[in-house]
Scaffold this motif. Structure first.
Motif, PDB file in Angstrom:
ATOM      1  N   GLU A   1       0.831  -1.210   0.000  1.00  0.00           N
ATOM      2  CA  GLU A   1       0.000   0.000   0.000  1.00  0.00           C
ATOM      3  C   GLU A   1       0.865   1.259   0.000  1.00  0.00           C
ATOM      4  OE1 GLU A   1      -2.689  -0.233   3.312  1.00  0.00           O
ATOM      5  OE2 GLU A   1      -4.208  -1.237   2.103  1.00  0.00           O
ATOM      6  N   GLN A   2       1.908   1.274   0.829  1.00  0.00           N
ATOM      7  CA  GLN A   2       2.807   2.435   0.886  1.00  0.00           C
ATOM      8  C   GLN A   2       3.486   2.649  -0.465  1.00  0.00           C
ATOM      9  OE1 GLN A   2       5.320   1.344   4.161  1.00  0.00           O
ATOM     10  NE2 GLN A   2       3.960   2.254   5.688  1.00  0.00           N
ATOM     11  N   PHE A   3       3.918   1.570  -1.080  1.00  0.00           N
ATOM     12  CA  PHE A   3       4.592   1.650  -2.367  1.00  0.00           C
ATOM     13  C   PHE A   3       3.645   2.183  -3.450  1.00  0.00           C
ATOM     14  CE2 PHE A   3       5.669  -0.444  -6.435  1.00  0.00           C
ATOM     15  CZ  PHE A   3       6.927   0.094  -6.644  1.00  0.00           C
ATOM     16  N   MET A   4       2.424   1.702  -3.445  1.00  0.00           N
ATOM     17  CA  MET A   4       1.455   2.105  -4.475  1.00  0.00           C
ATOM     18  C   MET A   4       1.028   3.566  -4.295  1.00  0.00           C
ATOM     19  SD  MET A   4       1.155  -0.515  -6.428  1.00  0.00           S
ATOM     20  CE  MET A   4      -0.377  -0.528  -7.308  1.00  0.00           C
ATOM     21  N   LYS A   5       1.076   4.093  -3.072  1.00  0.00           N
ATOM     22  CA  LYS A   5       0.672   5.470  -2.810  1.00  0.00           C
ATOM     23  C   LYS A   5       1.838   6.454  -2.867  1.00  0.00           C
ATOM     24  CE  LYS A   5      -3.172   4.182   0.162  1.00  0.00           C
ATOM     25  NZ  LYS A   5      -3.706   4.202   1.534  1.00  0.00           N
ATOM     26  N   ALA A   6       3.048   5.947  -3.020  1.00  0.00           N
ATOM     27  CA  ALA A   6       4.230   6.825  -3.021  1.00  0.00           C
ATOM     28  C   ALA A   6       4.173   7.786  -4.190  1.00  0.00           C
ATOM     29  CB  ALA A   6       5.501   5.985  -3.107  1.00  0.00           C
ATOM     30  N   LYS A   7       4.536   9.025  -3.911  1.00  0.00           N
ATOM     31  CA  LYS A   7       4.547  10.063  -4.923  1.00  0.00           C
ATOM     32  C   LYS A   7       5.766   9.896  -5.817  1.00  0.00           C
ATOM     33  CE  LYS A   7       4.199  15.006  -5.525  1.00  0.00           C
ATOM     34  NZ  LYS A   7       4.007  16.304  -4.890  1.00  0.00           N
ATOM     35  N   VAL A   8       5.557   9.988  -7.099  1.00  0.00           N
ATOM     36  CA  VAL A   8       6.644   9.881  -8.062  1.00  0.00           C
ATOM     37  C   VAL A   8       6.946  11.267  -8.593  1.00  0.00           C
ATOM     38  CG1 VAL A   8       7.381   8.871 -10.251  1.00  0.00           C
ATOM     39  CG2 VAL A   8       5.882   7.572  -8.708  1.00  0.00           C
ATOM     40  N   ASP A   9       8.213  11.651  -8.536  1.00  0.00           N
ATOM     41  CA  ASP A   9       8.610  12.975  -9.032  1.00  0.00           C
ATOM     42  C   ASP A   9       8.885  12.932 -10.516  1.00  0.00           C
ATOM     43  OD1 ASP A   9       8.432  14.153  -6.519  1.00  0.00           O
ATOM     44  OD2 ASP A   9      10.475  13.499  -6.018  1.00  0.00           O
TER      45      ASP A   9
END
Length: 72
Positions: A64-72
């Motif tokens: 879940e944390q990985f899927m919600k991580a913001k990508v720059d």
């Protein structure tokens, strides 16, 4: 071997005991049925943690944390 029938693994120091622990490879084998994601998602979510053991709950949280991580 299914995850449901897998024996309990020893708890890694500093990790909570929430049930049986599994290797990343075992979790990847069941990624779609347990987490509704492909194996590749676990590769990203667990980058750098291949030699550790995880409960299904811990794996779900990391995914879940990985899927919600913001990508720059």
């Amino acid at each position: 071997m299914t995850l449901e029938n897998h024996e309990k693994n020893p708890v890694n120091p500093g990790q909570e005991s929430e049930g049986p622990r599994y290797t990343l490879e075992e979790l990847k084998e069941h990624a779609e049925s347990l987490f509704s994601v492909k194996e590749e998602v676990l590769d990203g979510a667990f980058f750098g943690a291949q030699d550790k053991l995880f409960t299904v709950a811990e794996a779900h949280t990391k995914i879940e944390q990985f899927m919600k991580a913001k990508v720059d």
